[in-house]
Design a protein around this motif. Structure first.
Motif, mmCIF file in Angstrom:
data_model
loop_
_atom_site.group_PDB
_atom_site.id
_atom_site.type_symbol
_atom_site.label_atom_id
_atom_site.label_comp_id
_atom_site.label_asym_id
_atom_site.label_seq_id
_atom_site.Cartn_x
_atom_site.Cartn_y
_atom_site.Cartn_z
ATOM 1 N N PHE A 56 42.608 6.507 32.987
ATOM 2 C CA PHE A 56 43.842 6.983 33.623
ATOM 3 C C PHE A 56 44.548 5.764 34.194
ATOM 4 O O PHE A 56 43.931 4.935 34.869
ATOM 5 N N ARG A 57 45.862 5.626 33.930
ATOM 6 C CA ARG A 57 46.593 4.438 34.370
ATOM 7 C C ARG A 57 47.958 4.814 34.931
ATOM 8 O O ARG A 57 48.697 5.589 34.332
ATOM 9 N N PHE A 58 48.274 4.239 36.094
ATOM 10 C CA PHE A 58 49.594 4.392 36.706
ATOM 11 C C PHE A 58 50.087 2.989 37.033
ATOM 12 O O PHE A 58 49.536 2.315 37.902
ATOM 13 N N LYS A 59 51.113 2.529 36.314
ATOM 14 C CA LYS A 59 51.544 1.139 36.408
ATOM 15 C C LYS A 59 53.016 1.063 36.773
ATOM 16 O O LYS A 59 53.845 1.795 36.228
ATOM 17 N N ASN A 60 53.350 0.149 37.708
ATOM 18 C CA ASN A 60 54.729 -0.067 38.137
ATOM 19 C C ASN A 60 55.061 -1.551 38.028
ATOM 20 O O ASN A 60 54.302 -2.399 38.506
ATOM 21 N N ASP A 61 56.200 -1.869 37.402
ATOM 22 C CA ASP A 61 56.634 -3.255 37.254
ATOM 23 C C ASP A 61 58.061 -3.406 37.769
ATOM 24 O O ASP A 61 58.926 -2.544 37.518
ATOM 25 N N PHE A 62 58.302 -4.528 38.467
ATOM 26 C CA PHE A 62 59.615 -4.809 39.044
ATOM 27 C C PHE A 62 60.048 -6.218 38.622
ATOM 28 O O PHE A 62 59.257 -7.157 38.688
ATOM 29 N N ILE A 63 61.306 -6.352 38.192
ATOM 30 C CA ILE A 63 61.853 -7.652 37.805
ATOM 31 C C ILE A 63 63.223 -7.807 38.449
ATOM 32 O O ILE A 63 64.074 -6.914 38.354
ATOM 33 N N GLY A 64 63.439 -8.951 39.099
ATOM 34 C CA GLY A 64 64.724 -9.218 39.736
ATOM 35 C C GLY A 64 65.224 -10.607 39.387
ATOM 36 O O GLY A 64 64.436 -11.510 39.084
ATOM 37 N N SER A 65 66.526 -10.798 39.413
ATOM 38 C CA SER A 65 67.127 -12.088 39.073
ATOM 39 C C SER A 65 66.973 -13.077 40.225
ATOM 40 O O SER A 65 66.964 -12.697 41.399
ATOM 41 N N ILE A 66 66.864 -14.358 39.862
ATOM 42 C CA ILE A 66 66.854 -15.437 40.844
ATOM 43 C C ILE A 66 68.210 -16.130 40.753
ATOM 44 O O ILE A 66 68.470 -16.924 39.846
ATOM 45 N N GLY A 67 69.097 -15.772 41.655
ATOM 46 C CA GLY A 67 70.457 -16.309 41.618
ATOM 47 C C GLY A 67 71.195 -15.860 40.367
ATOM 48 O O GLY A 67 71.028 -14.735 39.890
ATOM 49 N N GLU A 68 72.002 -16.766 39.802
ATOM 50 C CA GLU A 68 72.766 -16.469 38.593
ATOM 51 C C GLU A 68 72.098 -17.057 37.351
ATOM 52 O O GLU A 68 72.703 -17.095 36.280
ATOM 53 N N SER A 69 70.867 -17.517 37.485
ATOM 54 C CA SER A 69 70.171 -18.174 36.377
ATOM 55 C C SER A 69 69.470 -17.146 35.491
ATOM 56 O O SER A 69 69.526 -15.940 35.731
ATOM 57 N N ASN A 70 68.794 -17.665 34.455
ATOM 58 C CA ASN A 70 68.002 -16.813 33.569
ATOM 59 C C ASN A 70 66.566 -16.656 34.050
ATOM 60 O O ASN A 70 65.737 -16.075 33.347
ATOM 61 N N TRP A 71 66.279 -17.175 35.225
ATOM 62 C CA TRP A 71 64.944 -17.038 35.795
ATOM 63 C C TRP A 71 64.861 -15.743 36.597
ATOM 64 O O TRP A 71 65.833 -15.319 37.217
ATOM 65 N N HIS A 72 63.677 -15.123 36.561
ATOM 66 C CA HIS A 72 63.474 -13.849 37.252
ATOM 67 C C HIS A 72 62.143 -13.871 37.995
ATOM 68 O O HIS A 72 61.199 -14.553 37.591
ATOM 69 N N TRP A 73 62.090 -13.134 39.087
ATOM 70 C CA TRP A 73 60.813 -12.914 39.758
ATOM 71 C C TRP A 73 60.196 -11.618 39.228
ATOM 72 O O TRP A 73 60.904 -10.703 38.804
ATOM 73 N N ASN A 74 58.882 -11.574 39.214
ATOM 74 C CA ASN A 74 58.160 -10.416 38.695
ATOM 75 C C ASN A 74 57.127 -9.946 39.710
ATOM 76 O O ASN A 74 56.462 -10.757 40.352
ATOM 77 N N ALA A 75 57.000 -8.643 39.843
ATOM 78 C CA ALA A 75 55.986 -8.058 40.721
ATOM 79 C C ALA A 75 55.491 -6.762 40.094
ATOM 80 O O ALA A 75 56.201 -6.128 39.303
ATOM 81 N N GLY A 76 54.279 -6.393 40.426
ATOM 82 C CA GLY A 76 53.742 -5.168 39.847
ATOM 83 C C GLY A 76 52.577 -4.609 40.634
ATOM 84 O O GLY A 76 51.889 -5.328 41.366
ATOM 85 N N LEU A 77 52.379 -3.312 40.490
ATOM 86 C CA LEU A 77 51.263 -2.611 41.118
ATOM 87 C C LEU A 77 50.707 -1.620 40.110
ATOM 88 O O LEU A 77 51.450 -0.825 39.527
ATOM 89 N N SER A 78 49.405 -1.683 39.878
ATOM 90 C CA SER A 78 48.782 -0.757 38.931
ATOM 91 C C SER A 78 47.550 -0.112 39.557
ATOM 92 O O SER A 78 46.833 -0.739 40.343
ATOM 93 N N ILE A 79 47.336 1.139 39.206
ATOM 94 C CA ILE A 79 46.155 1.884 39.643
ATOM 95 C C ILE A 79 45.511 2.464 38.391
ATOM 96 O O ILE A 79 46.165 3.171 37.615
ATOM 97 N N GLN A 80 44.235 2.146 38.186
ATOM 98 C CA GLN A 80 43.544 2.598 36.986
ATOM 99 C C GLN A 80 42.190 3.199 37.343
ATOM 100 O O GLN A 80 41.510 2.720 38.247
ATOM 101 N N GLN A 81 41.837 4.241 36.615
ATOM 102 C CA GLN A 81 40.500 4.813 36.756
ATOM 103 C C GLN A 81 39.797 4.745 35.406
ATOM 104 O O GLN A 81 40.312 5.246 34.400
ATOM 105 N N PHE A 82 38.635 4.104 35.395
ATOM 106 C CA PHE A 82 37.822 4.003 34.187
ATOM 107 C C PHE A 82 36.614 4.925 34.327
ATOM 108 O O PHE A 82 35.963 4.957 35.367
ATOM 109 N N LYS A 83 36.322 5.648 33.262
ATOM 110 C CA LYS A 83 35.139 6.508 33.244
ATOM 111 C C LYS A 83 34.378 6.242 31.948
ATOM 112 O O LYS A 83 34.613 6.886 30.924
ATOM 113 N N PRO A 84 33.464 5.250 31.954
ATOM 114 C CA PRO A 84 32.689 4.956 30.748
ATOM 115 C C PRO A 84 31.518 5.914 30.596
ATOM 116 O O PRO A 84 31.160 6.646 31.529
ATOM 117 N N GLY A 85 30.913 5.895 29.433
ATOM 118 C CA GLY A 85 29.762 6.755 29.203
ATOM 119 C C GLY A 85 29.112 6.460 27.863
ATOM 120 O O GLY A 85 29.646 5.730 27.025
#
Length: 243
Positions: A146-175
């Motif tokens: 089970f996976r719940f993932k969030n990603d955020f991208i924002g510009s740094i000024g007027e350039s082509n560079w961007h900042w990136n941030a993210g938060l993910s929550i995952q549940q693994f059930k092996p067997g």
């Protein structure tokens, strides 16, 4: 795991709510897909992409996009996924969210060393009359994700560079691999009938390489951050730029 897979692109169609060259409003594209696996059985499902172009002023860019995928194998493995992304939900930020549930009853497991892992094809090749043969699914295990993932991208000024941030929550059930599930409907004399033999995952858990706590699965929360460079002229169908 030995697989025989046929991919049938049975149809690809898209429709527009207007007859104009510039698309407006909500548009969608859908793709049905059918595959076959010797062990997992038939897979059937569909993919759907929804695009909101609004008044068309930013076409071919879009205001909102929703992606839906739903498919299942006759032996139980499935993919259920919904994804949304937009540059306009949060002002000045590109936001993407992904909610997925993927139960897999024959998930590939080759050990912990990546490309350095030892793979012995004689252990899984049931087409050779070899005393080394163990099982076609020797390198397989059960894994539900089970996976719940969030990603955020924002510009740094007027350039082509961007900042990136993210938060993910995952549940693994092996067997442990459920051999009876894959033998259902097969006669013991069938060449494709799987014998009850320990898999690599069972050897790892039995030797303590995978602890009891790890073998029971659990929740993992991940946080990420960084910067990226994106000079594409558009995301939908870029004609120039680097990403």
């Amino acid at each position: 795991m030995k697989k025989l897979i046929f991919v049938m692109l049975a149809g690809l169609f898209a429709t527009s709510v207007t007859a104009q060259e510039t698309k407006t409003g909500w548009n969608f594209g859908a793709l049905p897909a059918i595959t076959f696996s010797t062990d997992q059985g038939f897979q059937y499902g569909a993919l759907l992409n929804l695009f909101d172009y609004g008044d068309g002023s930013i076409y071919p860019e879009y205001y909102h996009r929703i992606y839906v995928e739903a498919s299942t194998f006759t032996k139980g493995s499935s993919i259920l996924r919904v994804m949304y992304d937009s540059d306009y939900l949060l002002k000045g930020i590109r936001y993407a969210v992904d909610l997925s549930y993927m139960p897999d009853f024959a998930f590939d497991f080759y050990g912990f060393n990546g490309f350095g892992s030892v793979y012995n094809s004689d252990w899984t090749n049931d087409k050779q009359d070899s005393p080394l043969y163990r099982s076609r699914l020797f390198y397989a295990m059960k894994r539900h994700l089970f996976r719940f993932k969030n990603d955020f991208i924002g510009s740094i000024g007027e350039s082509n560079w961007h900042w990136n941030a993210g938060l993910s929550i995952q549940q693994f059930k092996p067997g442990v691999l459920d051999v009876a599930k894959f033998n259902k409907g097969k006669d013991p004399d069938d060449p494709k009938y799987l014998k009850e033999v320990p898999t690599l995952f069972e050897y790892y858990t039995g030797a303590g390489i995978i602890s009891e706590e790890e073998a029971d699965g659990g929740w993992i929360t991940g946080v990420k951050g960084g910067i990226s460079f994106d000079s594409r002229d558009q995301r939908a169908c870029p004609m120039k730029g680097i990403w």
